[in-house]
Design a protein around this motif. Sequence first.
Motif, PDB file in Angstrom:
ATOM      1  N   LEU A 176       0.782  -1.198  -0.009  1.00 48.44           N
ATOM      2  CA  LEU A 176      -0.073  -0.043   0.184  1.00 48.44           C
ATOM      3  C   LEU A 176       0.874   1.218   0.140  1.00 48.44           C
ATOM      4  CD1 LEU A 176      -1.211  -2.454   2.418  1.00 48.44           C
ATOM      5  CD2 LEU A 176      -3.191  -0.772   1.738  1.00 48.44           C
ATOM      6  N   TYR A 177       0.419   2.260  -0.529  1.00 51.53           N
ATOM      7  CA  TYR A 177       1.238   3.538  -0.820  1.00 51.53           C
ATOM      8  C   TYR A 177       0.328   4.496  -0.654  1.00 51.53           C
ATOM      9  CZ  TYR A 177       4.322   7.328  -2.346  1.00 51.53           C
ATOM     10  OH  TYR A 177       4.868   8.443  -2.774  1.00 51.53           O
ATOM     11  N   ASP A 178       0.482   5.439   0.414  1.00 51.46           N
ATOM     12  CA  ASP A 178      -0.254   6.757   0.466  1.00 51.46           C
ATOM     13  C   ASP A 178       0.463   8.109  -0.252  1.00 51.46           C
ATOM     14  OD1 ASP A 178      -1.946   8.637   1.535  1.00 51.46           O
ATOM     15  OD2 ASP A 178      -1.509   8.444   3.641  1.00 51.46           O
ATOM     16  N   ALA A 179      -0.541   8.408  -1.303  1.00 52.42           N
ATOM     17  CA  ALA A 179      -0.120   9.556  -2.159  1.00 52.42           C
ATOM     18  C   ALA A 179      -1.215  10.524  -2.048  1.00 52.42           C
ATOM     19  CB  ALA A 179      -0.067   8.997  -3.579  1.00 52.42           C
ATOM     20  N   ARG A 180      -2.112  10.433  -0.908  1.00 55.79           N
ATOM     21  CA  ARG A 180      -3.042  11.403  -0.529  1.00 55.79           C
ATOM     22  C   ARG A 180      -2.301  12.836  -0.262  1.00 55.79           C
ATOM     23  NH1 ARG A 180      -6.445   7.949   3.741  1.00 55.79           N
ATOM     24  NH2 ARG A 180      -4.156   7.653   4.217  1.00 55.79           N
ATOM     25  N   PRO A 181      -2.810  13.817  -0.963  1.00 57.29           N
ATOM     26  CA  PRO A 181      -2.122  15.163  -0.809  1.00 57.29           C
ATOM     27  C   PRO A 181      -2.162  15.451   0.743  1.00 57.29           C
ATOM     28  CG  PRO A 181      -3.674  15.415  -2.340  1.00 57.29           C
ATOM     29  CD  PRO A 181      -3.814  14.137  -1.788  1.00 57.29           C
ATOM     30  N   HIS A 182      -3.079  15.659   1.599  1.00 59.31           N
ATOM     31  CA  HIS A 182      -3.150  16.244   2.722  1.00 59.31           C
ATOM     32  C   HIS A 182      -2.950  15.098   3.915  1.00 59.31           C
ATOM     33  CE1 HIS A 182      -3.921  19.778   0.917  1.00 59.31           C
ATOM     34  NE2 HIS A 182      -5.044  19.213   0.205  1.00 59.31           N
ATOM     35  N   SER A 183      -2.675  14.004   3.655  1.00 60.72           N
ATOM     36  CA  SER A 183      -2.517  12.863   4.781  1.00 60.72           C
ATOM     37  C   SER A 183      -1.197  13.060   5.315  1.00 60.72           C
ATOM     38  CB  SER A 183      -2.445  11.388   4.089  1.00 60.72           C
ATOM     39  OG  SER A 183      -1.971  10.389   4.973  1.00 60.72           O
ATOM     40  N   PRO A 184      -1.359  12.873   6.787  1.00 60.31           N
ATOM     41  CA  PRO A 184      -0.058  12.876   7.573  1.00 60.31           C
ATOM     42  C   PRO A 184       0.823  11.617   7.317  1.00 60.31           C
ATOM     43  CG  PRO A 184      -1.974  12.452   9.031  1.00 60.31           C
ATOM     44  CD  PRO A 184      -2.440  12.500   7.677  1.00 60.31           C
ATOM     45  N   THR A 185       0.382  10.736   6.724  1.00 63.17           N
ATOM     46  CA  THR A 185       1.351   9.516   6.233  1.00 63.17           C
ATOM     47  C   THR A 185       1.550   9.675   4.749  1.00 63.17           C
ATOM     48  OG1 THR A 185      -0.799   8.246   6.223  1.00 63.17           O
ATOM     49  CG2 THR A 185       0.551   8.115   8.164  1.00 63.17           C
ATOM     50  N   ARG A 186       1.533  10.888   4.096  1.00 64.58           N
ATOM     51  CA  ARG A 186       1.818  10.799   2.902  1.00 64.58           C
ATOM     52  C   ARG A 186       3.284  10.276   2.510  1.00 64.58           C
ATOM     53  NH1 ARG A 186       0.472  13.186  -2.130  1.00 64.58           N
ATOM     54  NH2 ARG A 186       2.180  14.285  -3.180  1.00 64.58           N
ATOM     55  N   SER A 187       3.323   9.550   1.471  1.00 65.43           N
ATOM     56  CA  SER A 187       4.686   8.994   1.012  1.00 65.43           C
ATOM     57  C   SER A 187       4.945   7.746   1.600  1.00 65.43           C
ATOM     58  CB  SER A 187       5.765   9.915   0.901  1.00 65.43           C
ATOM     59  OG  SER A 187       5.615  10.905   0.142  1.00 65.43           O
ATOM     60  N   ILE A 225       5.299   5.210  -7.907  1.00 65.89           N
ATOM     61  CA  ILE A 225       5.216   4.492  -6.725  1.00 65.89           C
ATOM     62  C   ILE A 225       6.502   3.989  -6.132  1.00 65.89           C
ATOM     63  CG2 ILE A 225       4.134   2.564  -5.141  1.00 65.89           C
ATOM     64  CD1 ILE A 225       1.400   3.195  -6.740  1.00 65.89           C
ATOM     65  N   PRO A 226       7.205   4.098  -5.305  1.00 71.50           N
ATOM     66  CA  PRO A 226       8.611   3.657  -5.212  1.00 71.50           C
ATOM     67  C   PRO A 226       8.538   2.282  -4.604  1.00 71.50           C
ATOM     68  CG  PRO A 226       7.722   4.987  -3.038  1.00 71.50           C
ATOM     69  CD  PRO A 226       6.860   5.141  -4.090  1.00 71.50           C
ATOM     70  N   TYR A 227       7.990   1.521  -5.377  1.00 69.75           N
ATOM     71  CA  TYR A 227       8.282   0.061  -5.033  1.00 69.75           C
ATOM     72  C   TYR A 227       8.645  -0.803  -6.167  1.00 69.75           C
ATOM     73  CZ  TYR A 227       7.199  -4.607  -2.669  1.00 69.75           C
ATOM     74  OH  TYR A 227       7.091  -5.670  -2.538  1.00 69.75           O
ATOM     75  N   HIS A 228       9.249  -1.816  -6.205  1.00 71.21           N
ATOM     76  CA  HIS A 228       9.554  -2.722  -7.358  1.00 71.21           C
ATOM     77  C   HIS A 228       9.336  -3.979  -7.012  1.00 71.21           C
ATOM     78  CE1 HIS A 228      11.753   0.368  -9.275  1.00 71.21           C
ATOM     79  NE2 HIS A 228      12.347   0.603  -8.331  1.00 71.21           N
TER      80      HIS A 228
END
Length: 156
Positions: free
Chosen positions: A81-92, A151-154
């Motif tokens: 899972l990857y959090d790319a939500r702009p205003h999320s405190p766990t973004r990235s 997304i930084p995952y391979h």
Amino acid sequence: MGIVGVCCRPLKIIDTPGGPVLHMLRPDSPLRPYAGTADGQLHLGEVYFSEVLPGAVKAWKRHSRQTQYYAVPRGLLKLVLYDARPHSPTRSVLLELLLGRPDHYGLLRIPTGVWYGFTAATDEPALICNCADLPHDPQEGEHLPADTDQIPYHWK
């Protein structure tokens, strides 16, 4: 570190002589869809199963309105899972976890806006049960290829 809105709870497996009973959702589950509604009832959009064959990668997807509730009653699934939500405190934040049997049977909630992908974690197929809170709408989801640079995952 976790991702805001993502939650995984162990589920009960009851051994019986003819085979185990696997719990998934109940009206009193803290992860049930629409748990905060005024009527307090369990509301489902649809329930479906998806098989993931060994070596297959199903990635990436995110929803704008639909919340996913996953359990894996057969096999073992590696989810990312990857959090790319702009205003999320766990973004990235990137989160990798296992879901399935025998040691990781649970219910996973994937909130709107969080990218996710998965693959079978062993040489056996994995079976996902998705209990979504809204019926499927092809216009509501967004996709990226498994090898995206966004997304930084391979996938291995």
